[in-house]
Design a protein around this motif. Sequence first.
Motif, PDB file in Angstrom:
ATOM      1  N   LYS A  10       0.853  -1.180   0.000  1.00  0.00           N
ATOM      2  CA  LYS A  10       0.000   0.000   0.000  1.00  0.00           C
ATOM      3  C   LYS A  10       0.889   1.230   0.000  1.00  0.00           C
ATOM      4  N   SER A  11       0.332   2.333  -0.438  1.00  0.00           N
ATOM      5  CA  SER A  11       1.072   3.588  -0.419  1.00  0.00           C
ATOM      6  C   SER A  11       1.111   4.124   1.015  1.00  0.00           C
ATOM      7  N   GLU A  12       2.068   5.000   1.266  1.00  0.00           N
ATOM      8  CA  GLU A  12       2.149   5.633   2.584  1.00  0.00           C
ATOM      9  C   GLU A  12       0.851   6.372   2.887  1.00  0.00           C
ATOM     10  N   GLU A  13       0.275   6.996   1.878  1.00  0.00           N
ATOM     11  CA  GLU A  13      -0.986   7.716   2.065  1.00  0.00           C
ATOM     12  C   GLU A  13      -2.101   6.756   2.504  1.00  0.00           C
ATOM     13  N   ASP A  14      -2.188   5.583   1.880  1.00  0.00           N
ATOM     14  CA  ASP A  14      -3.195   4.588   2.272  1.00  0.00           C
ATOM     15  C   ASP A  14      -2.992   4.148   3.718  1.00  0.00           C
ATOM     16  N   TRP A  15      -1.730   3.880   4.097  1.00  0.00           N
ATOM     17  CA  TRP A  15      -1.452   3.474   5.480  1.00  0.00           C
ATOM     18  C   TRP A  15      -1.863   4.569   6.455  1.00  0.00           C
ATOM     19  N   ARG A  16      -1.551   5.822   6.132  1.00  0.00           N
ATOM     20  CA  ARG A  16      -1.904   6.940   7.022  1.00  0.00           C
ATOM     21  C   ARG A  16      -3.421   7.053   7.207  1.00  0.00           C
ATOM     22  N   GLU A  17      -4.176   6.749   6.152  1.00  0.00           N
ATOM     23  CA  GLU A  17      -5.637   6.818   6.238  1.00  0.00           C
ATOM     24  C   GLU A  17      -6.206   5.692   7.097  1.00  0.00           C
ATOM     25  N   GLU A  18      -5.567   4.528   7.073  1.00  0.00           N
ATOM     26  CA  GLU A  18      -6.090   3.350   7.762  1.00  0.00           C
ATOM     27  C   GLU A  18      -5.655   3.237   9.220  1.00  0.00           C
ATOM     28  N   LEU A  19      -4.517   3.792   9.561  1.00  0.00           N
ATOM     29  CA  LEU A  19      -3.955   3.615  10.894  1.00  0.00           C
ATOM     30  C   LEU A  19      -4.047   4.905  11.703  1.00  0.00           C
ATOM     31  N   THR A  20      -4.096   4.770  13.018  1.00  0.00           N
ATOM     32  CA  THR A  20      -4.002   5.948  13.878  1.00  0.00           C
ATOM     33  C   THR A  20      -2.560   6.472  13.774  1.00  0.00           C
ATOM     34  N   PRO A  21      -2.304   7.706  14.197  1.00  0.00           N
ATOM     35  CA  PRO A  21      -0.928   8.204  14.161  1.00  0.00           C
ATOM     36  C   PRO A  21       0.047   7.313  14.932  1.00  0.00           C
ATOM     37  N   ARG A  28       4.806   1.545  10.449  1.00  0.00           N
ATOM     38  CA  ARG A  28       5.385   1.999   9.180  1.00  0.00           C
ATOM     39  C   ARG A  28       6.694   2.762   9.354  1.00  0.00           C
ATOM     40  N   LYS A  29       6.949   3.302  10.569  1.00  0.00           N
ATOM     41  CA  LYS A  29       8.162   4.091  10.802  1.00  0.00           C
ATOM     42  C   LYS A  29       9.084   3.458  11.840  1.00  0.00           C
ATOM     43  N   SER A  30       8.811   2.196  12.190  1.00  0.00           N
ATOM     44  CA  SER A  30       9.646   1.426  13.129  1.00  0.00           C
ATOM     45  C   SER A  30       9.741   2.066  14.508  1.00  0.00           C
ATOM     46  N   GLY A  31       8.653   2.669  14.938  1.00  0.00           N
ATOM     47  CA  GLY A  31       8.625   3.263  16.267  1.00  0.00           C
ATOM     48  C   GLY A  31       8.477   2.211  17.354  1.00  0.00           C
ATOM     49  N   THR A  32       8.619   2.652  18.600  1.00  0.00           N
ATOM     50  CA  THR A  32       8.462   1.772  19.753  1.00  0.00           C
ATOM     51  C   THR A  32       7.590   2.469  20.785  1.00  0.00           C
ATOM     52  N   GLU A  33       6.548   1.762  21.235  1.00  0.00           N
ATOM     53  CA  GLU A  33       5.715   2.319  22.301  1.00  0.00           C
ATOM     54  C   GLU A  33       6.484   2.253  23.614  1.00  0.00           C
ATOM     55  N   CYS A 103       2.946  -7.628   5.224  1.00  0.00           N
ATOM     56  CA  CYS A 103       2.826  -6.189   4.936  1.00  0.00           C
ATOM     57  C   CYS A 103       4.080  -5.395   5.297  1.00  0.00           C
ATOM     58  N   ASP A 104       5.096  -6.081   5.810  1.00  0.00           N
ATOM     59  CA  ASP A 104       6.368  -5.460   6.170  1.00  0.00           C
ATOM     60  C   ASP A 104       6.222  -4.466   7.330  1.00  0.00           C
ATOM     61  N   GLY A 105       5.183  -4.634   8.139  1.00  0.00           N
ATOM     62  CA  GLY A 105       4.994  -3.769   9.300  1.00  0.00           C
ATOM     63  C   GLY A 105       5.993  -4.107  10.402  1.00  0.00           C
ATOM     64  N   HIS A 106       6.549  -3.073  11.025  1.00  0.00           N
ATOM     65  CA  HIS A 106       7.479  -3.261  12.146  1.00  0.00           C
ATOM     66  C   HIS A 106       6.708  -3.787  13.351  1.00  0.00           C
ATOM     67  N   LEU A 107       7.198  -4.887  13.921  1.00  0.00           N
ATOM     68  CA  LEU A 107       6.540  -5.502  15.072  1.00  0.00           C
ATOM     69  C   LEU A 107       7.321  -5.311  16.356  1.00  0.00           C
ATOM     70  N   GLY A 108       8.638  -5.399  16.281  1.00  0.00           N
ATOM     71  CA  GLY A 108       9.480  -5.308  17.465  1.00  0.00           C
ATOM     72  C   GLY A 108      10.827  -5.934  17.188  1.00  0.00           C
ATOM     73  N   HIS A 109      11.363  -6.657  18.191  1.00  0.00           N
ATOM     74  CA  HIS A 109      12.686  -7.283  18.076  1.00  0.00           C
ATOM     75  C   HIS A 109      12.658  -8.657  18.723  1.00  0.00           C
ATOM     76  N   VAL A 110      13.609  -9.489  18.355  1.00  0.00           N
ATOM     77  CA  VAL A 110      13.754 -10.799  18.975  1.00  0.00           C
ATOM     78  C   VAL A 110      15.118 -10.867  19.659  1.00  0.00           C
ATOM     79  N   PHE A 111      15.128 -11.431  20.858  1.00  0.00           N
ATOM     80  CA  PHE A 111      16.346 -11.525  21.660  1.00  0.00           C
ATOM     81  C   PHE A 111      16.572 -12.967  22.101  1.00  0.00           C
ATOM     82  N   PRO A 112      17.825 -13.348  22.331  1.00  0.00           N
ATOM     83  CA  PRO A 112      18.128 -14.737  22.715  1.00  0.00           C
ATOM     84  C   PRO A 112      18.072 -14.978  24.224  1.00  0.00           C
TER      85      PRO A 112
END
Length: 135
Positions: A10-21, A28-33, A103-112
């Motif tokens: 999807k385009s960045e514009e489509d993602w912005r319309e579908e998702l909250t900020p 889409r921007k690999s952020g972390t809560e 969808c290539d969405g950032h989920l988090g990280h994996v650790f050993p």
Amino acid sequence: MTAPVPKLEKSEEDWREELTPEQFQVLRKSGTERPFTGPYWDTFEHGRYDCLGCGQPLFLSDTKFDAGCGWPSFFKAVTPDAITEIEDRTHGMLRTEIRCSRCDGHLGHVFPDGPPPTGLRYCLNGTAMSFTPLD
């Protein structure tokens, strides 16, 4: 061998319309809560955790554990092809990022440092997932 997961593009514009900020920032921007603030870090109901961006199943509740880190943590993905692992050298660290393989969405990280049987800790942003209770 399983067939490759079909990609969702999807385009960045489509993602912005579908998702909250906040969802857009994480997925889409690999952020972390912030820890202990996102959904599902303290949810232990029986169910399935899916990618919020595309609905692909990612993790089951029977692989979830309390890692004490403030993010939902799992020791195994629902299937090996549900996620993609990527080397992450940001923030002066060497980590393994995990993304939704569809969808290539950032989920988090994996650790050993997870529990048996895998020894892995998939540390996810709850904001990147939806939860479906299962009977």
